[in-house]
Motif scaffolding. Structure first.
Motif, PDB file in Angstrom:
ATOM      1  N   MET A  66       0.840  -1.177   0.000  1.00 40.90           N
ATOM      2  CA  MET A  66       0.000   0.000   0.000  1.00 40.90           C
ATOM      3  C   MET A  66       0.885   1.240   0.000  1.00 40.90           C
ATOM      4  O   MET A  66       1.935   1.280   0.615  1.00 40.90           O
ATOM      5  N   ALA A  67       0.456   2.231  -0.693  1.00 43.70           N
ATOM      6  CA  ALA A  67       1.220   3.465  -0.802  1.00 43.70           C
ATOM      7  C   ALA A  67       1.116   4.280   0.483  1.00 43.70           C
ATOM      8  O   ALA A  67       0.168   4.141   1.247  1.00 43.70           O
ATOM      9  N   LYS A  68       2.106   5.114   0.680  1.00 43.71           N
ATOM     10  CA  LYS A  68       2.124   5.982   1.853  1.00 43.71           C
ATOM     11  C   LYS A  68       1.045   7.046   1.706  1.00 43.71           C
ATOM     12  O   LYS A  68       0.873   7.634   0.645  1.00 43.71           O
ATOM     13  N   ARG A  69       0.339   7.292   2.764  1.00 43.45           N
ATOM     14  CA  ARG A  69      -0.735   8.296   2.737  1.00 43.45           C
ATOM     15  C   ARG A  69      -0.135   9.688   2.902  1.00 43.45           C
ATOM     16  O   ARG A  69       0.687   9.934   3.774  1.00 43.45           O
ATOM     17  N   ILE A  70      -0.577  10.588   2.066  1.00 43.04           N
ATOM     18  CA  ILE A  70      -0.120  11.971   2.128  1.00 43.04           C
ATOM     19  C   ILE A  70      -0.892  12.678   3.238  1.00 43.04           C
ATOM     20  O   ILE A  70      -2.114  12.622   3.284  1.00 43.04           O
ATOM     21  N   SER A  71      -0.156  13.331   4.143  1.00 45.01           N
ATOM     22  CA  SER A  71      -0.845  14.026   5.225  1.00 45.01           C
ATOM     23  C   SER A  71      -0.685  15.537   5.124  1.00 45.01           C
ATOM     24  O   SER A  71      -1.467  16.281   5.685  1.00 45.01           O
ATOM     25  N   GLN A  72       0.349  15.985   4.420  1.00 46.46           N
ATOM     26  CA  GLN A  72       0.541  17.416   4.226  1.00 46.46           C
ATOM     27  C   GLN A  72       1.365  17.633   2.961  1.00 46.46           C
ATOM     28  O   GLN A  72       2.029  16.737   2.479  1.00 46.46           O
ATOM     29  N   SER A  73       1.307  18.836   2.458  1.00 42.29           N
ATOM     30  CA  SER A  73       2.048  19.166   1.248  1.00 42.29           C
ATOM     31  C   SER A  73       3.540  19.211   1.558  1.00 42.29           C
ATOM     32  O   SER A  73       3.957  19.722   2.589  1.00 42.29           O
ATOM     33  N   SER A  74       4.344  18.663   0.667  1.00 41.61           N
ATOM     34  CA  SER A  74       5.798  18.675   0.861  1.00 41.61           C
ATOM     35  C   SER A  74       6.447  19.852   0.134  1.00 41.61           C
ATOM     36  O   SER A  74       7.656  19.962   0.099  1.00 41.61           O
ATOM     37  N   VAL A  75       5.635  20.720  -0.433  1.00 47.20           N
ATOM     38  CA  VAL A  75       6.150  21.866  -1.177  1.00 47.20           C
ATOM     39  C   VAL A  75       6.427  23.010  -0.208  1.00 47.20           C
ATOM     40  O   VAL A  75       5.585  23.351   0.618  1.00 47.20           O
ATOM     41  N   ASN A  76       7.618  23.593  -0.304  1.00 48.94           N
ATOM     42  CA  ASN A  76       7.959  24.764   0.485  1.00 48.94           C
ATOM     43  C   ASN A  76       7.505  25.989  -0.317  1.00 48.94           C
ATOM     44  O   ASN A  76       8.225  26.497  -1.168  1.00 48.94           O
ATOM     45  N   TRP A  77       6.286  26.428  -0.041  1.00 50.81           N
ATOM     46  CA  TRP A  77       5.683  27.486  -0.845  1.00 50.81           C
ATOM     47  C   TRP A  77       6.418  28.807  -0.695  1.00 50.81           C
ATOM     48  O   TRP A  77       6.518  29.579  -1.648  1.00 50.81           O
ATOM     49  N   ALA A  78       6.960  29.084   0.487  1.00 54.87           N
ATOM     50  CA  ALA A  78       7.671  30.353   0.696  1.00 54.87           C
ATOM     51  C   ALA A  78       8.949  30.398  -0.146  1.00 54.87           C
ATOM     52  O   ALA A  78       9.252  31.411  -0.785  1.00 54.87           O
ATOM     53  N   ALA A  79       9.692  29.288  -0.156  1.00 58.57           N
ATOM     54  CA  ALA A  79      10.925  29.244  -0.958  1.00 58.57           C
ATOM     55  C   ALA A  79      10.598  29.316  -2.444  1.00 58.57           C
ATOM     56  O   ALA A  79      11.321  29.938  -3.223  1.00 58.57           O
ATOM     57  N   LEU A  80       9.508  28.675  -2.839  1.00 57.52           N
ATOM     58  CA  LEU A  80       9.098  28.705  -4.245  1.00 57.52           C
ATOM     59  C   LEU A  80       8.680  30.115  -4.639  1.00 57.52           C
ATOM     60  O   LEU A  80       9.012  30.588  -5.732  1.00 57.52           O
ATOM     61  N   ALA A  81       7.972  30.808  -3.752  1.00 55.86           N
ATOM     62  CA  ALA A  81       7.507  32.168  -4.059  1.00 55.86           C
ATOM     63  C   ALA A  81       8.678  33.131  -4.223  1.00 55.86           C
ATOM     64  O   ALA A  81       8.593  34.084  -5.003  1.00 55.86           O
ATOM     65  N   GLU A  82       9.786  32.887  -3.526  1.00 56.57           N
ATOM     66  CA  GLU A  82      10.956  33.749  -3.668  1.00 56.57           C
ATOM     67  C   GLU A  82      11.575  33.638  -5.061  1.00 56.57           C
ATOM     68  O   GLU A  82      12.162  34.585  -5.557  1.00 56.57           O
ATOM     69  N   ARG A  83      11.443  32.474  -5.684  1.00 59.86           N
ATOM     70  CA  ARG A  83      12.085  32.238  -6.980  1.00 59.86           C
ATOM     71  C   ARG A  83      11.190  32.566  -8.168  1.00 59.86           C
ATOM     72  O   ARG A  83      11.650  32.579  -9.302  1.00 59.86           O
ATOM     73  N   VAL A  84       9.907  32.788  -7.918  1.00 58.83           N
ATOM     74  CA  VAL A  84       8.975  33.047  -9.007  1.00 58.83           C
ATOM     75  C   VAL A  84       9.023  34.527  -9.360  1.00 58.83           C
ATOM     76  O   VAL A  84       8.994  35.382  -8.470  1.00 58.83           O
ATOM     77  N   PRO A  85       9.103  34.858 -10.653  1.00 61.13           N
ATOM     78  CA  PRO A  85       9.103  36.264 -11.056  1.00 61.13           C
ATOM     79  C   PRO A  85       7.796  36.950 -10.651  1.00 61.13           C
ATOM     80  O   PRO A  85       6.757  36.299 -10.497  1.00 61.13           O
ATOM     81  N   ALA A  86       7.851  38.253 -10.487  1.00 62.97           N
ATOM     82  CA  ALA A  86       6.684  39.013 -10.010  1.00 62.97           C
ATOM     83  C   ALA A  86       5.486  38.844 -10.940  1.00 62.97           C
ATOM     84  O   ALA A  86       4.348  38.751 -10.458  1.00 62.97           O
ATOM     85  N   GLU A  87       5.718  38.760 -12.240  1.00 62.11           N
ATOM     86  CA  GLU A  87       4.588  38.650 -13.174  1.00 62.11           C
ATOM     87  C   GLU A  87       3.932  37.268 -13.140  1.00 62.11           C
ATOM     88  O   GLU A  87       2.843  37.091 -13.679  1.00 62.11           O
TER      89      GLU A  87
END
Length: 173
Positions: free
Chosen positions: A1-22
């Motif tokens: 059986m696959a592991k159940r996802i309990s929370q997002s593993s994405v670091n949204w703050a770090a990702l937002a720093e790298r995304v261009p303003a537009e």
């Protein structure tokens, strides 16, 4: 059986720093959709509900039909999809790391050479204090040398005999 996802593993703050303003609006939309998907997954139980086969055996009048369905249902095993992409992504990441390291080494070499040029420029006598002899000593290839390399007024390359314009194609005479 696959592991159940309990929370997002994405670091949204770090990702937002790298995304261009537009592109921040698109990132916000993607985050809302990702969070919505995670909420829908967590709303369902980790295991499917158990089937009450005894109740179906009492309710359905056809003999053996529920037993057949139960055997087929229990024999059905849906495999969790094999991960075929992680190895490819890791290989690509290794190549990108090599390219990053090569770029950093080239950049550090360029920085070192530019720092040497800056140090050499700072070591020069300031131009407002420099005499023609000092300029000739510092830049012998650019200084006027009327004895060894006489030039004609206005002393620019275009006005000198034998000048060839580098922008013009060579003429074949």
């Amino acid at each position: 059986m696959a592991k159940r996802i309990s929370q997002s593993s994405v670091n949204w703050a770090a990702l937002a720093e790298r995304v261009p303003a537009e592109q921040r609006g698109n990132l916000a939309t993607f985050k809302v959709r990702s969070d919505g998907y995670l909420r829908r997954v967590l709303a369902n139980p980790p295991e499917p509900p158990k089937i009450n086969w005894a109740m179906y055996k009492q309710t359905i009048p056809v003999a053996g039909m529920v037993d057949t369905f139960q055997k087929q249902y229990e024999a059905l095993k849906i495999p969790y999809p094999a991960d075929t992409q992680t190895a490819l992504v890791e290989a690509q990441w290794a190549e990108v790391k090599k390219a990053i390291q090569a770029f950093v080494q080239e950049s550090n070499a360029s920085i070192a050479s530019y720092e040497k040029e800056i140090a050499a420029t700072k070591a020069l006598l300031p131009y407002d204090q420099m005499t023609m002899e000092d300029y000739n000593d510092a830049f012998p290839e650019q200084a006027l040398d009327p004895v060894n390399r006489p030039t004609f007024w206005p002393h620019n390359p275009e006005e000198q005999p034998g000048y060839v314009d580098p922008d013009q194609p060579a003429s074949s005479h």
